[in-house]
Design an enzyme around this catalytic site. Structure first.
Site, mmCIF file in Angstrom:
data_model
loop_
_atom_site.group_PDB
_atom_site.id
_atom_site.type_symbol
_atom_site.label_atom_id
_atom_site.label_comp_id
_atom_site.label_asym_id
_atom_site.label_seq_id
_atom_site.Cartn_x
_atom_site.Cartn_y
_atom_site.Cartn_z
ATOM 1 N N GLU A 136 0.811 -1.215 0.000
ATOM 2 C CA GLU A 136 0.000 0.000 0.000
ATOM 3 C C GLU A 136 0.846 1.268 0.000
ATOM 4 O O GLU A 136 0.338 2.361 0.264
ATOM 5 C CB GLU A 136 -0.969 -0.023 1.183
ATOM 6 C CG GLU A 136 -1.945 -1.187 1.080
ATOM 7 C CD GLU A 136 -2.949 -1.241 2.213
ATOM 8 O OE1 GLU A 136 -2.880 -0.383 3.115
ATOM 9 O OE2 GLU A 136 -3.805 -2.138 2.191
ATOM 10 N N LYS A 179 -15.625 -1.422 2.060
ATOM 11 C CA LYS A 179 -14.861 -1.925 0.917
ATOM 12 C C LYS A 179 -15.853 -2.493 -0.094
ATOM 13 O O LYS A 179 -16.527 -3.486 0.192
ATOM 14 C CB LYS A 179 -13.887 -3.023 1.351
ATOM 15 C CG LYS A 179 -12.755 -2.545 2.255
ATOM 16 C CD LYS A 179 -11.913 -3.726 2.725
ATOM 17 C CE LYS A 179 -10.698 -3.286 3.519
ATOM 18 N NZ LYS A 179 -9.956 -4.445 4.084
ATOM 19 N N SER A 201 -5.466 -3.840 -0.721
ATOM 20 C CA SER A 201 -4.011 -3.838 -0.929
ATOM 21 C C SER A 201 -3.651 -4.081 -2.392
ATOM 22 O O SER A 201 -2.618 -3.621 -2.877
ATOM 23 C CB SER A 201 -3.341 -4.875 -0.028
ATOM 24 O OG SER A 201 -3.939 -6.143 -0.179
#
Length: 431
Positions: A204, A340, A370
């Site tokens: 990330e 998410k 990620s």
């Protein structure tokens, strides 16, 4: 405007793994395009990301099955539907799939189409995506939660916790917050260099040095904040993503999984006590997945101890799913939800989770994964829902910068209507 054509394809994400990209073309010729992110540490209740499993291609991580499902099953079913009927389109795909985890078509297939439809409709109306999704009452620019040290499953660093984030809560605008974060990021690089530690970055974009555990990472961040000319607490606070499910087994939080022999083994009560101590010793005002996803009693303990002065974010606990969020609300677990889009697999269900959270006084944090792409949709979702917070990585890697740069554009477009901030949770600082 009706849908004329849907095309799915296999592309690569920021880790070099295959992912799904979708084009939705309307009868007018207007197109919307979306690509789907992928996580490294995933909750066990997440919607299913369909992978091929063919070890001769991409180590089994290909997504040709998901692409085929888009082109041969989803496309014919949605052709001719009104692109502005987002809920109807998403429901049609869920009905076509017919499984609780979207395992037939794949959540990556459904989500790609869902997001591309919204983009196509926004493009047809010639309005920004955030305005199309959120309507006229979109004005809150999110506080960025910048992951500047990576641990856990996101790096090879010997640290159990997955993310150490800075939160520029003292900024007046998003542009200023981004600058503050970048300055601390570069100051941290110098702090690590002086110690002879690696400044290579993880998935990330944060650094992944061989630090001596959690406290060492936090002390490095404090040093960087001060070196950049900022005051901890006042200008910048710290957020943690413990990703505790990754090292929880048989009722024990086993830090040795990532930290080796020097790591501790803690019971749920000891884990709560440890997190409470950290929250007093450091300027921490947000803790994500402090307890494991199936340790509901541990979550209740943590919320009772820290919930009135610290944001406690459920990621693996809730997986952007109203079913688990409703349970958390009724049982007094956490006070915030991580959002998410690929955990649940459609835009409609994502918006339903955000609405439930906000209606019940939970804060929301819009988040990347990620494994990302250059798609910046989550930036628009964060503003569309007045989320007030966004997690989209560190201050390096273009897949992360795509989201930050989109937020700069949105803030510029909103002009003096833009407000930077989030629903604050009262915190009693250590004297």
């Amino acid at each position: 405007m009706k849908i004329a054509e849907i095309k799915g394809r296999e592309i690569l994400d920021s880790r070099g793994n295959p992912t799904v990209e979708v084009d939705v073309i309307l009868e007018s010729g207007i197109m919307g395009r979306a690509s789907v992110p992928s996580g490294a540490s995933t909750g066990e209740h997440e919607a299913l990301e369909l992978r091929d499993g063919d070890k001769t291609r991409y180590g089994g991580k290909g997504v040709l099955k998901a692409v085929e499902n888009i082109n041969t099953l989803i496309a014919p079913a949605l052709k001719g539907m009104d692109s502005m009927d987002q809920r109807g389109i998403d429901k049609a795909m869920l009905d076509l799939d017919g499984t609780p985890t979207k395992s037939k078509l794949g959540a990556n297939a459904i989500l790609g189409v869902s997001l591309a439809v919204a983009k196509a409709a926004a493009n047809y109306l010639d309005i920004p995506l955030y305005r199309y999704i959120g309507g006229t009452n979109t004005y809150v620019m999110p506080v960025p939660m910048m992951n500047i040290i990576n641990g856990g499953s996101h790096s090879d660093a010997p640290i159990a916790f997955q993310e150490f984030m800075i939160r520029p809560v003292g900024a007046k605008t998003f542009r200023e917050a981004l600058r503050m974060g970048a300055e601390v990021f570069h100051a941290l690089k110098e702090v690590l260099k002086k110690r002879g530690l690696s400044t290579a970055v993880g998935d990330e974009g944060g650094f992944a040095p061989a630090l001596d555990g959690t406290e060492d990472a936090l002390n490095c961040i404090l040093a960087a904040i001060e070196a950049a000319g900022y005051e901890p607490f006042k200008h910048i606070t710290i957020g943690l993503d413990c990703a505790s499910s990754e090292f929880y087994h048989d009722g024990i939080y086993d830090y040795t999984k990532f930290e080796g022999p020097k790591g501790e083994k803690r019971s749920a009560a000891e884990q709560v006590a440890y997190l409470e101590k950290l929250s007093w010793d450091y300027p921490i005002d947000s803790i994500e997945d402090g307890m494991a996803e199936n340790d509901w009693e541990g979550w209740r303990m943590l919320t009772e101890r820290l919930g009135n002065r610290c944001q406690l974010v459920g990621d693996d606990l809730f997986v952007t799913n109203v079913k688990f969020l409703e349970k958390g609300i009724s049982e007094g677990c956490a006070n915030s939800i991580l959002i998410k889009v690929n955990q649940i697999g459609s835009l409609t269900e994502t918006l339903d989770a955000i609405e439930m959270a906000q209606r019940n006084g939970y804060t929301t944090v819009t988040s990347h994964r990620s494994g990302e792409t250059e798609d910046a949709t989550i930036a628009d979702i964060a503003v569309a829902t007045n989320s007030g917070q966004i997690k989209t990585g560190s201050l390096s890697r273009s897949d992360r910068m795509a989201k930050y740069n989109q937020l700069l554009r949105i803030e510029e477009e909103l002009g003096n209507r833009a407000v930077y901030g989030y629903k604050k949770i009262a915190r009693n600082f250590k004297a």
